[in-house]
Enzyme design. Structure first.
Site, PDB file in Angstrom:
ATOM      1  N   ASP A 171       0.707  -1.243  -0.011  1.00  0.00           N
ATOM      2  CA  ASP A 171       0.033   0.082  -0.162  1.00  0.00           C
ATOM      3  C   ASP A 171       0.669   1.431  -0.025  1.00  0.00           C
ATOM      4  O   ASP A 171       0.743   2.012  -0.903  1.00  0.00           O
ATOM      5  CB  ASP A 171      -0.867   0.038   1.129  1.00  0.00           C
ATOM      6  CG  ASP A 171      -1.605  -1.401   1.014  1.00  0.00           C
ATOM      7  OD1 ASP A 171      -1.701  -2.085   0.356  1.00  0.00           O
ATOM      8  OD2 ASP A 171      -2.539  -1.363   1.872  1.00  0.00           O
ATOM      9  N   GLU A 407       2.794  -9.219  11.567  1.00  0.00           N
ATOM     10  CA  GLU A 407       2.230  -8.713  10.248  1.00  0.00           C
ATOM     11  C   GLU A 407       3.595  -8.308   9.462  1.00  0.00           C
ATOM     12  O   GLU A 407       3.916  -8.987   8.356  1.00  0.00           O
ATOM     13  CB  GLU A 407       1.273  -7.824  10.334  1.00  0.00           C
ATOM     14  CG  GLU A 407       0.589  -7.344   8.990  1.00  0.00           C
ATOM     15  CD  GLU A 407      -0.090  -6.164   9.224  1.00  0.00           C
ATOM     16  OE1 GLU A 407      -0.388  -5.520  10.060  1.00  0.00           O
ATOM     17  OE2 GLU A 407      -0.928  -5.756   7.934  1.00  0.00           O
TER      18      GLU A 407
END
Ligand code: 2M8
Length: 690
Positions: A171, A407
C-alpha cells in the site's frame, strides 16, 4: 522449543482466523477475506489440511466479478463496521459486473492464485483427489487472467497496470510516492471518511492520513465511474505498471500451463501470456545501471526510480534473464537490502535501508514482510542463488519463531509490528517448516568414507626444515587467506582453491605430518596455533572434499577428517578437546565451522590473541545469534552454547558471559536483575558460508 511446537502455534493462529469458509488475515485489523492473502494461506493449509485450502480458494472465487476481476476484499456481512472502507463506501452495486448478493470491494490484487493452486496440487498426498478441484477452478483462473489482459493491458504488450496502491498489496510503498504526490489534496474533492486501522494499530506503523486521503480520492473516482475500466483509465491519476504484480502474474501463468497439462486442457493461452509479459517486463522495467526492476508510471510515461523489494520479484516470476538476475542479485545481496553475513539485519527489508526515508517500523516503507521474502526465496532458488536462498529460508522461519506471528518485522532488531497472529505469516511459516522437516534428513546428500581421512599426507618426501619457519609460514598464510578471500563471514572457497596461498598452505601443513611442531614458546602461541589450525582445517576439508552445500555432507566431518602432526592424527573434535585446557570461554566463538551461523574468520597470533578472542566473543554476542528480549524475559541463543557445555555448565554461566559483552543498558539491566530468564535455542544454519 522444537520446530514441531512452532508449527502447532502457527496452526493455532490459522484456527483462530478461520471463519468456517475462509480465513481472515487478522481478526481485529482485517475482519474480512482478502484476495492474495487467501492464496498464501491456501499454500500453508495444503501442507496439512487440504479441505480448508480448497474451501479458501473456492470462497474467494465465488466473489469473482462477471468480467473476471477477483476482488481485493470479500466482505463478511456479519463483521461490517469494523474496517474502513466497507461496501457502503465502495458502492460496487453501481457496477453491472459485481457479483450478486456478495459484498466486495472494487479493485483487485496481485494474482497469486494460479501459483497457489499448483502448489496445493504439488503438496497433495492424494493427487487424484484434487483433480476435480483443478478442473473446476482452472476456467475461473483463466477468466481472471483474461480480465487482466483485456482490461488492464493498454498497449497490448502484456504489461498489466494497477489503478490503486491497494492493488499492489504494498500500500504505502515509497514506490508510489511520486505518483500519489501529484494528487494535490487541497485542489480535489475528497469525500468525508473515518479511518479505523490507526485506532487498532500504532499510527506510526500505518500509512499517514494524507495517504488515506489519496486512496479515498481514487476510490471515489472508481465509484463515480461505476467501475467502468475504460472511463477509469481516462480519469485515474494512478495508472502504474508494477513489477511485483506482473511477476506474480507470470508465475501464475506458468502455473496455469502446468495445471492445464495435468487436467489435459490446451495451455496455449497462458503460455503466450507468460512469454508476452515476461518479455515486456525484461525490456521495459529493468535498469541495468541501478541493478533492479522499476515500476512504470503510465500517466507520466516514465520509470519510477525507487528501489524496493518489488524490483527483485522478476526472480520469482521467472522473468529475469540470466544476466539481469546476476545484476539484481548484486543489489539484493548488498548493504541496501541486508547482505549475507551482515550483522543485525534480518531477511530482505521492503525498501533500500540506506535511503533517508527508510523506516524500520512503518508498514511497507521498510519492514520485512514474510510473503515477499517467501517469494524471493523461491526466486533465489529458481535462479540457483543457493546460499542466499537457504539463509533466507532460515531467517524467515526464525522471525516468527523468535518474535511471534506478526504482520511485519523490523529488519534491524527482528521485532514484530502491525497486527499479531497474522495469517500469511503463519501459513508460509508452516510451508517452510514442512519443507524443512522433509529436507532435514536428506537435505545434504551425505557421503561417508567409513574411515579416517588424513588431509595433509600425500606421500611426498618432505626435506628437513626449521620448525619455527614452518610455523611462521602457517600463521602468515592463514592471515593472507583470511584477508584476501573472506568478507563479512563469507568465504570464497572457489577463489581459495585456485589461489597460490592455498597451494602454499597445503604444502606447509603437509610438513606438519612428521615434524614435532607442537613446541610453543608461550600459552598464547599454543592457543593461537590450535585455533588457526582448526579454522584452516575446516577450509581445507571443504575444498579438498569438494563440499557444496554444507559440512553436513560428510559423515564424521568433525571426527574422521584429520591432520597428522608428528605422526599423530587430530580431528576437529580432538582440537576442540585440546583447546579446553585453556579454560577460556571465548574460544568457541573463535572456531569456525564453515556455516552461515559461524562467527567470521580471524587470524589469531600470540600477540593479538587476548584482544581477538574478546572481539570474537563480543561480535558473536552482538550478532543475531544472540537475541535478548527483556519484555518477554527471554534470551534466544545459538546452539553453540549447548554444544559447549564444558564451558557453559548452566543458565547462570551463559547469562553471566553474555552480560559481559552486551552494550545496550536496558538489556544489561535485565540480565543483571531478572532471575527468571528463559533460554531458548535458535535454529543453527548449517549452510556453507561461501
Ligand atoms: C494491507 O492492505 C489493506 C488494504 O488492502 C489495508 O491496509 O487495510 C496490505 O498489507 C495488503 O497487502 C494485505 O493484503 C491486506 C490484508 O492483509 O492488508
Amino acid at each position: 522449543m522444537p520446530l514441531r511446537d512452532y508449527i502447532e502455534k502457527a496452526k493455532e493462529v490459522l484456527d483462530k482466523n478461520w471463519m468456517g469458509e475462509y480465513t481472515v488475515p487478522s481478526v481485529h485489523l482485517y475482519p474480512h477475506q482478502w484476495n492474495w492473502d487467501s492464496g498464501f494461506i491456501a499454500i500453508g493449509y495444503s501442507r496439512y489440511n487440504m479441505e480448508r485450502a480448497v474451501r479458501e480458494i473456492l470462497h474467494l472465487f465465488e466473489a469473482q466479478w462477471k468480467n473476471g476481476m477477483l476482488p481485493q476484499i470479500v466482505f463478511n456481512k456479519n463483521a461490517l463496521g469494523r474496517y474502513f472502507p466497507e461496501p457502503d463506501f465502495w458502492r460496487t452495486d453501481l457496477s453491472p459486473y459485481a457479483p450478486d448478493n456478495i459484498l466486495t470491494s472494487g479493485i483487485t490484487m496481485p494474482p497469486i492464485h494460479g501459483y497457489a493452486v499448483l502448489k496445493m496440487y504439488e503438496n497433495a498426498r492424494e493427487k487424484d483427489r484434487l483433480i476435480p478441484f483443478l478442473k473446476f477452478i482452472y476456467p475461473k483462473l483463466i477468466k481472471l487472467h483474461e480480465y487482466l489482459y483485456l482490461e488492464r493491458n493498454p498497449d497490448d504488450n502484456g504489461l498489466i497496470y494497477i489503478r490503486h496502491p491497494w492493488e499492489s498489496g504494498m500500500d504505502n510503498s515509497p514506490m508510489w510516492d511520486p505518483v500519489l504526490e501529484r494528487i494535490d489534496i487541497d485542489k480535489v474533492d475528497i469525500p468525508e471518511f473515518e479511518r479505523k486501522d490507526n485506532k487498532i494499530i500504532d499510527p506510526e506503523q500505518r500509512p499517514k492520513d494524507i495517504d488515506y486521503k489519496r486512496y479515498i480520492y481514487l476510490v471515489d473516482i472508481f465509484r463515480k465511474n461505476r467501475y467502468d475500466e475504460k472511463r477509469i483509465f481516462e480519469e485515474c491519476p494512478f495508472i502504474v505498471i508494477d513489477p511485483l504484480f506482473n511477476s506474480i502474474l507470470c508465475a501464475s501463468n506458468e502455473a496455469l500451463v502446468q495445471i492445464a497439462d495435468i487436467i489435459k486442457e490446451d495451455y496455449k493461452k497462458p503460455e503466450e501470456w507468460f512469454l508476452m509479459t515476461a518479455r515486456a517486463v525484461r525490456d521495459n522495467l529493468f535498469s541495468s545501471e541501478k541493478k533492479i526492476f522499476f515500476a512504470y508510471d503510465y500517466v507520466q510515461k516514465e520509470l519510477i526510480e525507487v528501489e524496493t523489494a518489488a524490483g527483485f520479484m522478476p526472480l520469482f516470476g521467472g522473468i529475469a534473464s540470466t544476466q539481469q538476475a546476476l545484476k539484481i542479485y548484486e543489489h539484493l545481496d548488498s548493504l541496501s537490502f541486508c547482505r549475507l553475513g551482515e550483522k543485525n539485519c534480518f531477511a530482505i527489508p521492503n525498501y533500500d535501508k540506506r535511503k533517508k526515508d527508510f523506516s524500520p517500523h512503518n508498514y511497507w516503507r521498510g519492514p520485512v514482510w514474510i510473503n515477499i521474502n517467501w517469494m524471493l526465496y523461491q526466486g533465489l532458488l529458481r535462479y540457483k542463488f543457493k546460499q542466499k536462498a537457504e539463509h533466507l529460508e532460515i531467517t524467515i522461519m526464525e522471525l516468527p519463531m523468535r518474535f511471534g506471528f506478526y504482520e511485519y518485522f523490523d529488519s534491524f532488531t527482528g521485532k514484530g509490528y502491525g497486527t499479531k497472529d497474522f495469517s500469511w505469516t503463519a501459513a508460509l511459516f508452516i510451508d517452510l517448516a514442512y519443507d524443512m522437516y522433509e529436507k532435514n534428513e536428506k537435505r545434504w546428500e551425505t557421503r561417508s568414507f567409513g574411515r579416517d581421512v588424513i588431509l595433509n599426507v600425500n606421500g611426498e618426501h618432505i626435506p628437513v626444515e626449521d620448525i619455527e619457519e614452518i610455523k611462521k609460514d602457517f600463521f602468515c598464510l592463514t592471515g593472507k587467506i583470511i584477508d584476501k578471500y573472506t568478507r563479512n563471514g563469507t568465504v570464497n572457497y572457489d577463489a581459495i582453491r585456485l589461489s597460490p596461498e592455498y597451494k602454499l598452505l597445503q604444502n606447509t601443513v603437509s610438513k606438519f605430518a612428521n615434524k614435532d611442531i607442537l613446541r610453543f614458546s608461550s600459552k598464547e602461541e599454543e592457543m593461537a596455533f590450535w585455533i588457526n589450525l582448526y579454522n584452516m582445517m575446516v577450509i581445507d576439508a571443504i575444498i579438498r572434499l569438494n563440499i557444496q552445500g554444507s559440512v553436513k555432507e560428510i559423515e564424521g566431518f568433525f571426527t574422521n577428517i584429520k591432520y597428522r602432526i608428528n605422526g599423530k592424527d587430530y580431528s576437529l573434535d580432538d582440537i576442540r578437546e585440546i583447546l579446553k585446557k585453556f579454560k577460556d570461554k571465548r574460544v568457541p566463538f573463535a572456531l569456525v565451522k564453515g556455516t552461515n551461523s559461524s562467527p567470521p574468520l580471524r587470524l589469531f597470533t600470540k600477540r593479538n590473541i587476548r584482544s581477538k578472542l574478546d572481539s570474537a566473543a563480543r561480535d558473536f554476542i552482538r550478532s543475531p545469534e544472540v537475541i535478548i528480549l527483556p519484555e518477554e524475559k527471554k534470551v534466544l541463543i545459538s546452539e553453540l552454547f549447548r554444544w559447549n557445555e564444558d564451558y557453559f555448565k548452566d543458565k547462570e554461566e551463559i547469562i553471566k558471559f553474555i552480560k559481559r559483552y552486551v552494550k545496550d543498558d536496558i538489556k544489561k539491566e535485565f540480565l543483571e536483575k531478572e532471575d527468571d530468564i528463559e533460554i531458548r535455542y535458535l535454529l543453527y544454519d548449517w549452510t556453507l558460508n561461501g
